[in-house]
Design a protein around this motif. Structure first.
Motif, mmCIF file in Angstrom:
data_model
loop_
_atom_site.group_PDB
_atom_site.id
_atom_site.type_symbol
_atom_site.label_atom_id
_atom_site.label_comp_id
_atom_site.label_asym_id
_atom_site.label_seq_id
_atom_site.Cartn_x
_atom_site.Cartn_y
_atom_site.Cartn_z
ATOM 1 N N ARG A 157 5.157 0.926 -6.788
ATOM 2 C CA ARG A 157 5.489 2.498 -5.203
ATOM 3 C C ARG A 157 6.642 1.572 -4.812
ATOM 4 O O ARG A 157 7.904 2.247 -4.371
ATOM 5 N N ALA A 167 4.937 2.035 1.238
ATOM 6 C CA ALA A 167 5.458 1.715 0.615
ATOM 7 C C ALA A 167 6.312 3.099 1.350
ATOM 8 O O ALA A 167 8.234 3.317 1.328
ATOM 9 N N ARG A 168 5.711 4.354 2.007
ATOM 10 C CA ARG A 168 6.096 4.808 2.722
ATOM 11 C C ARG A 168 6.887 4.618 4.174
ATOM 12 O O ARG A 168 8.201 5.016 4.275
ATOM 13 N N LEU A 169 6.188 3.506 4.252
ATOM 14 C CA LEU A 169 7.696 3.212 5.874
ATOM 15 C C LEU A 169 9.034 2.486 5.003
ATOM 16 O O LEU A 169 10.006 2.735 6.268
ATOM 17 N N ALA A 229 10.175 4.103 2.343
ATOM 18 C CA ALA A 229 10.781 4.861 2.358
ATOM 19 C C ALA A 229 12.244 5.277 3.229
ATOM 20 O O ALA A 229 12.686 6.000 3.264
ATOM 21 N N ASP A 230 10.750 5.275 4.381
ATOM 22 C CA ASP A 230 11.570 5.771 5.331
ATOM 23 C C ASP A 230 12.569 5.098 6.538
ATOM 24 O O ASP A 230 13.106 5.427 6.758
ATOM 25 N N THR A 246 0.934 -1.370 -0.213
ATOM 26 C CA THR A 246 0.184 0.261 -0.343
ATOM 27 C C THR A 246 1.056 0.859 -0.310
ATOM 28 O O THR A 246 1.970 0.891 -0.210
ATOM 29 N N GLU A 247 0.071 2.591 0.096
ATOM 30 C CA GLU A 247 1.191 3.700 -0.170
ATOM 31 C C GLU A 247 2.358 3.821 1.247
ATOM 32 O O GLU A 247 2.443 4.231 1.509
ATOM 33 N N SER A 248 0.738 3.634 2.476
ATOM 34 C CA SER A 248 1.096 3.295 3.515
ATOM 35 C C SER A 248 3.010 2.568 4.310
ATOM 36 O O SER A 248 3.914 2.948 4.060
ATOM 37 N N ALA A 286 9.603 4.399 -4.046
ATOM 38 C CA ALA A 286 10.395 4.328 -2.850
ATOM 39 C C ALA A 286 11.275 4.062 -2.314
ATOM 40 O O ALA A 286 12.319 3.924 -0.850
#
Lengths: 365, 93
Positions: A155, A113-115, A117-118, A109-111, A159
């Motif tokens: 995604r 992928a964000r995790l 990436a971070d 999910t987007e979240s 990321a």
């Protein structure tokens, strides 16, 4: 002071193997998956929950961290099907593991992928079953899964996580290898194919129906080499010819890293030396670690019995046959997996080997 | 950066380590020798290079001069990989 993995393997890795110190762990955080691949080795039927919860999963990480594990791989099932994936993953990173993730990418999910990436993982390995919906979904049996897979890959690429695409080559995809390689090349993603399908970890043989012929395995290796290197595979000794166990290890039951520097923990919290051979297994949250590691070592380093099918075989060091696969194929770790044996004979240009006598042969006399 | 005991060695693991080569899972790791391990254990609080060198002298019975040079080199290497950062006297308090 700075070491590459290669150098690390030469120094610490070699010593860890000699002294039997765990360096890597494959941790199955869930056996559940949103896909239904025909040849999956995970046997869900005899393997119902309750699975480890968040706290118990963290306890497992505490134990293997204290044991010295550095390389941690989170696997499934599908790891992103766990709602608490982020909690387990972030805990693993905070513990100082080099974390690799195995996923089919369809639930990125987007979240997530964000995790990633971070808080980037060390590596992400993604299963790819086809370069188009028809091939992909003939394996996964889930309509729409290819589109979700492609979206997940985009995604992950956005990321910036390091990706490795992996394909288990089966009868469903063996005519599709060029397309798979091109799909990955177009996205600058490394591609790795495994032409060997293992039986289910409970011994179920359904996945083996999708195995390609041993001679085809050989042809496929050449084809993959040519696609990756843009030139034919060189003739001469094959890499397998130079693979040998450590001195004294080739006549022990296991010659790989299983139970020596590596272990597997399943979603119920059972630790074993190998992901496909889960006997003997030990409840990691209940037994003292030292006892688990010691008993696991007794199992993998026991002498290969003289009556074992592979005893005395000069090809053993470079053969895919191992007690795990033997047990899945025959029920006994001391027999052999005829399929693996045939592949090795084909590699060495030898005629097909004689099948081992059936373990129950005496009963039929 | 996290320090871990792995196979009998102290290894500094970059928290956000990513492999440059996913197929072989290669990584840059930082393995500390006995001196490095000792110095790392002292770096749980801000310390000057001279202070570290004096400790090193006591622990390993080495002359202060070479010990200070070694500490400077060690700190420079750690700084380069982002494992330590320089603070002012005010920040140290």
């Amino acid at each position: 002071m700075r070491l590459s993995m290669d150098r690390f393997e030469e120094t610490l890795g070699a010593r860890a193997r000699r002294e039997r110190q765990p360096l890597s762990c494959l941790f199955e955080i869930t056996p559940r998956c949103n896909l239904r691949c025909h040849f999956c080795y995970v046997a869900l039927d005899p393997y119902q929950g309750p699975y480890l919860d968040t706290g118990q999963s963290r306890q497992v990480l505490d134990i293997i961290e204290r044991a010295g594990v550095l390389w941690l791989t989170l696997t499934g099932g599908e790891i992103f099907s766990r709602r608490d994936f982020a909690a387990i993953y972030e805990y693993a990173l905070a513990k100082g593991f080099l974390v690799t993730l195995y996923t089919n990418a369809t639930m990125v999910t987007e979240s997530i992928a964000r995790l990633l990436a971070d808080r980037p993982p060390f590596s992400v390995e993604v299963s790819i079953y086809g370069a188009d919906a028809a091939h992909y979904e003939s394996t996964t049996q889930i309509p729409g899964s290819f589109a979700r897979f492609e979206r997940g890959i985009e995604r992950l690429r956005a990321a910036g996580v390091p990706l490795l695409m992996k394909c288990p080559i089966s009868t469903l995809s063996s005519d599709h290898v060029n397309e798979l390689v091109q799909w990955c090349k177009a996205r600058s993603l490394p591609f790795k194919a495994d032409p060997v399908i293992d039986a289910r970890h409970d011994g179920g043989q359904q996945p083996t129906l999708y195995r390609i012929e041993p001679r085809r395995v050989l042809a496929l290796r050449d084809q993959l080499y040519e696609l990756r290197h843009d030139k034919p595979r060189p003739s001469g000794p094959l890499p397998e010819c130079s693979v040998h166990g450590e001195v004294g290890e080739t006549e022990e039951l296991y010659t790989c890293g299983a139970g020596r520097i590596a272990l597997f923990v399943d979603a119920l919290g059972n630790a074993s030396h190998c992901v496909i051979d889960r006997e003997p297994s030990f409840p990691i949250l209940e037994m003292p670690w030292d006892q688990i590691w010691s008993e696991m070592g007794d199992w993998v380093t026991q002498p290969l019995p003289a009556h074992a099918s592979c005893s005395g075989c000069s090809l053993r060091g470079g053969c895919g046959n191992c007690p795990a696969r033997a047990r899945l194929a025959t029920g006994s770790p001391f027999q052999k997996d005829q399929y693996q044996c045939d592949i090795t004979h084909a590699i060495h240009g030898l005629p097909a080997s004689r099948p081992a006598p059936h373990p129950l042969g005496a009963c039929t006399a | 950066m996290i320090a871990r005991r792995v196979a009998g060695e102290t290894v500094l693991i970059p928290v956000a380590a990513r492999t440059p080569d996913p197929e072989f899972k290669s990584a840059w790791l930082f393995v500390l020798n006995a001196t490095g391990e000792y110095l790392w254990s002292l770096l749980d609080a801000p310390r000057s290079s001279l202070e570290l060198a004096q400790n090193l002298t006591l622990e390993f019975e080495t002359p202060v001069g070479p010990a200070h040079a070694d500490v400077e080199a060690f700190l420079a290497a750690l700084h380069k990989i982002g494992a330590v950062h320089q603070v002012t006297d005010g920040q140290a308090e």
